[in-house]
Design a protein around this motif. Structure first.
Motif, short mmCIF file in Angstrom:
data_model
loop_
_atom_site.label_atom_id
_atom_site.label_comp_id
_atom_site.label_asym_id
_atom_site.label_seq_id
_atom_site.Cartn_x
_atom_site.Cartn_y
_atom_site.Cartn_z
N UNK A 115 0.68 -1.18 0.04
CA UNK A 115 0.01 0.13 0.05
C UNK A 115 0.86 1.32 0.09
N UNK A 116 1.77 1.45 0.95
CA UNK A 116 2.48 2.66 1.37
C UNK A 116 3.72 2.65 0.03
N UNK A 117 3.89 1.47 -0.41
CA UNK A 117 5.19 1.13 -1.10
C UNK A 117 6.77 1.41 -0.56
N UNK A 118 6.73 1.38 0.97
CA UNK A 118 7.89 1.65 1.43
C UNK A 118 8.66 0.31 1.37
N UNK A 119 9.87 0.48 1.51
CA UNK A 119 10.83 -0.67 1.36
C UNK A 119 11.13 -1.27 2.75
N UNK A 120 10.33 -2.12 3.34
CA UNK A 120 10.31 -2.35 4.66
C UNK A 120 10.84 -3.68 5.29
N UNK A 121 11.14 -4.63 4.43
CA UNK A 121 11.86 -5.74 4.68
C UNK A 121 13.00 -6.18 3.79
N UNK A 122 14.05 -6.62 4.24
CA UNK A 122 14.98 -7.40 3.49
C UNK A 122 14.94 -9.24 3.67
N UNK A 123 14.54 -9.94 2.76
CA UNK A 123 14.20 -11.13 2.79
C UNK A 123 15.53 -12.11 2.15
N UNK A 124 15.42 -13.22 2.53
CA UNK A 124 16.40 -14.27 2.05
C UNK A 124 15.76 -15.35 1.24
N UNK A 165 -1.17 12.20 5.24
CA UNK A 165 -1.78 11.02 4.92
C UNK A 165 -0.64 9.85 4.67
N UNK A 166 -0.27 9.11 5.78
CA UNK A 166 0.60 8.13 5.86
C UNK A 166 0.46 6.76 5.04
N UNK A 167 -0.80 6.74 4.28
CA UNK A 167 -1.13 5.78 3.62
C UNK A 167 -0.72 6.07 2.25
#
Length: 715
Positions: free
Chosen positions: A227-236, A602-604
């Motif tokens: 939704x926000x398109x923020x880069x939130x997680x680094x996954x393996x 609007x943080x969304x």
């Protein structure tokens, strides 16, 4: 080559019709009725301040609200109105498109880059919109291997972006990202380069790039909030496993930070970067141990930026810790905390240290002095020198140098009269070799043009650099049209570079200028600090003062001055037409960030929380009223505004479509003039416009036709 002759003829015609200050007949605009948007009052009350927003409903397509269809209908009506008003320039625009396209070398090839035993390059073909990504093993005479045929992959898609190409250490696999919507939400794919097989390991909603561990089967990538398109997680991810089961190795809790993963040039380390406007934090592991836990290099510190480069025996750190313009530090491989950092190059008041590229025996430092880029070559044994460029205003940057063991650094050079040039520079002998210069089909002679670097005086006495270019023989009598461009945000420096498209302006008598206003970083870190947050107004007044200066110096005159900016530069356009509406005859505002207060509340909305350190958080009373004082949408008034062409994309992920749509609707309902106001919405694209290498020229043709029509230039 296909259709070279028409390009030659068009360029010749353009050269022959330079503006000689003769009387031009203004374009006859059709008598058409502009769309009028519905008014649906929405009240915002904050900090005791009441604001009525009549066009808030336009957010509904984004929010999937009840007026979603009405929004699309309104945008379509605006597109139809634009088509009607610009209908008389249709043939001219088609000619402009052919002219612009005619300068592009259709069959072309990039300069090969050597990495891990292979030469990598891309090539384009006649009539094709995209490219092929290729390599040759060991020698440029070896057999060509087409890794990705993006021309073929993009077939049937209105928009197609392939990015983030990453080759496994054993050279057998490639990971890459694909976006088919232009919302920068990439799906990761892995391809076997030996068999051509596309693995079933498809990973959705990523930033589009991946980092290989040394085992050739483990990938690290950045996952986005849908939704926000923020880069939130680094996954393996492990090859052959279900992406839904991928392990989260890092999750960012601070929504003002961007995150990503990378690899040291030596291949020994994998890094996780967490970066905000004012601070950084880096984590790392040994690339040969992908299942290890990431270790923090140095915990984030308030108002401290830092970046890390790995050498064989130590880490280098570029940081502004107690150094406004940044300094270079070093620390042992096993002692990375700040208490172990030792200064290598100190902070300098007149020089900004912006980056470093590492090699086994050398480092190359990217610096800025007096608004110009410098490249400083430093042997790890001590001696150092600067690369000489020899022009008054230019752009120089470090190019692609993935080979850690090389003694040659590749750099990119251009100026407003020098096409983009790729050089290889021998750091031992100081010899530079031009590997390629952008070829302008139809002919181009830089001696036919003049470039200058001037300084305007801002209202507070600050000297603002301006880079400009024009056709030789220009009469500085105030009658020439001039297009002034700037950005002025995020510390992004807008350097003076070459554009073959600009020739269509210059050859018709336009002057093209770049204002290096505060908010960028051209003159050092303080230049950025003086143009953000509670000093943002400097960005806007600097631009206005540059426009006035160019009129005073007779490069142009009132009635012939035009301005252009996009995204945060579109905010600039919106602010300056409120502050000095009579200065400009026309404005090109592309994907403009103009509804600052509402968006930052609007943080969304994608990217909002990442921007607090740039604009402020309007939940803070002082920040709210300061932002409101310059926000273009908030400050529209009953007065005359200049002619304007505004563009946006329905799928824009950076500045949502509803900001420019609301802005145009409110301007229509409020302004007192009869000047032209046009809104164009790309219904298939996002922030960057069309993805093909030719399609975007249709937008350039529209922009130029708009300017030429205002000047009475018809061919």
């Amino acid at each position: 080559m296909k259709k070279i002759l028409p390009g030659l003829l068009l360029l010749s015609a353009a050269l022959s019709c330079t503006n000689k200050n003769e009387k031009m007949e203004p374009y006859k605009w059709p008598d058409a009725k502009a769309p009028i948007a519905d008014i649906k009052p929405f009240t915002r009350i904050l900090h005791g301040d009441t604001v009525v927003d009549n066009y808030y409903w336009m957010i509904d397509y984004f929010k999937k609200g009840p007026d979603s269809t009405k929004v699309v209908d309104y945008l379509s009506a605006e597109n139809k109105y634009l088509d009607t008003m610009m209908s008389g320039s249709k043939a001219f625009r088609e000619d402009l498109f052919k002219e612009l396209k005619g300068r592009i070398k259709e069959k072309d090839e990039s300069v090969p880059v050597f990495n891990n035993g292979y030469y990598y390059y891309s090539k384009t073909e006649d009539g094709k919109q995209y490219y092929k990504y290729c390599r040759k093993k060991g020698d440029l005479n070896a057999k060509e291997e087409v890794l990705l045929d993006v021309d073929e992959m993009a077939k049937g898609h209105p928009y197609y972006s392939a990015t983030g190409f990453s080759i496994s250490p054993d050279n057998k696999l490639i990971a890459y990202g694909v976006d088919k919507v232009s919302r920068r939400q990439y799906t990761l794919y892995i391809k076997n380069l030996e068999t051509g097989e596309i693995f079933k390991d498809q990973i959705d909603n990523t930033e589009g790039d991946a980092v290989w561990a040394a085992d050739n089967k483990t990938l690290f990538y950045t996952s986005k909030n849908p939704v926000t398109l923020l880069s939130e997680k680094i996954k393996k991810h492990k090859l052959g496993t279900d992406a839904k089961q991928d392990v989260i190795v890092y999750e960012e809790k601070d929504k003002s930070n961007y995150i990503g993963a990378g690899k040291s040039k030596s291949g020994k380390y994998i890094f996780i970067y967490s970066s905000a406007t004012l601070s950084d934090e880096i984590r790392m592991i040994d690339a040969s141990k992908p299942d290890d836990a990431f270790k923090v290099f140095q915990p984030r510190m308030k108002d401290v930026k830092y970046d890390v480069v790995a050498l064989d025996d130590k880490f280098l750190i570029v940081t502004n810790w107690n150094a406004t313009n940044f300094r270079l530090m070093e620390t042992p491989l096993n002692q990375t905390g700040r208490e172990n950092w030792k200064e290598v190059i100190p902070n300098r008041k007149d020089v900004l240290l912006s980056g470093v590229d590492e090699f086994k025996d050398y480092i190359v430092l990217a610096e800025r002095k007096n608004g110009l880029a410098q490249l400083r070559v430093r042997s790890l044994n001590g001696p150092e020198h600067y690369i000489d460029f020899g022009e008054p205003t230019y752009t120089a940057r470090i190019g692609s140098n993935p080979d850690y063991n090389s003694k040659t650094v590749r750099y990119i050079y251009t100026s407003m009269t020098t096409p983009i040039s790729t050089y290889d520079y021998d750091m031992v002998t100081k010899e530079k070799v031009l590997k390629k210069q952008q070829e302008i089909i139809g002919g181009y002679n830089k001696e036919d043009y003049v470039t200058e670097r001037l300084f305007a005086t801002a209202k507070d006495g600050t000297k603002i650099p301006i880079s400009l270019v024009y056709k030789k023989g220009l009469k500085k009598d105030g009658t020439a049209p001039l297009l002034l461009y700037a950005y002025g945000s995020y510390g992004s420096s807008m350097d003076a570079g070459f554009s073959s498209n600009n020739l269509s302006l210059l050859n018709r008598g336009f002057v093209y200028a770049i204002a290096h206003i505060r908010g960028g970083q051209e003159m050092g870190r303080y230049w950025y600090d003086d143009g953000k947050l509670m000093k943002k107004m400097n960005t806007f007044t600097d631009f206005i003062d540059c426009g006035k200066f160019l009129i005073d110096q007779k490069f142009t005159g009132k009635g012939h001055l035009y301005a252009q900016g996009g995204s945060a530069g579109g905010l600039l356009m919106g602010a300056v037409i409120n502050l000095a509406p009579d200065l400009w005859n026309g404005i090109l505002a592309h994907v403009p960030f103009v509804d600052v207060v509402n968006t930052m509340l609007d943080e969304s909305i994608p990217l909002t929380t990442n921007e607090f350190d740039e604009w402020g958080n309007p939940k803070d009373k002082e920040a709210y009223f300061y932002m409101k004082s310059y926000s273009p949408y908030e400050n529209i008034d009953k007065k005359d505004y200049p002619n304007m062409l505004v563009t946006t994309g329905l799928h824009d992920s950076q500045v949502q479509y509803f900001e420019p749509a609301k802005w145009v609707a409110k301007l229509r309902a409020t302004k007192t003039d009869k000047h032209l106001l046009l809104l164009k919405t790309d219904m298939d694209f996002g922030h960057g416009g069309a993805s093909g290498r030719f399609d975007y020229l249709k937008d350039v043709s529209l922009n130029y036709a708009f300017l030429f029509s205002l000047e009475g230039i018809t061919k």
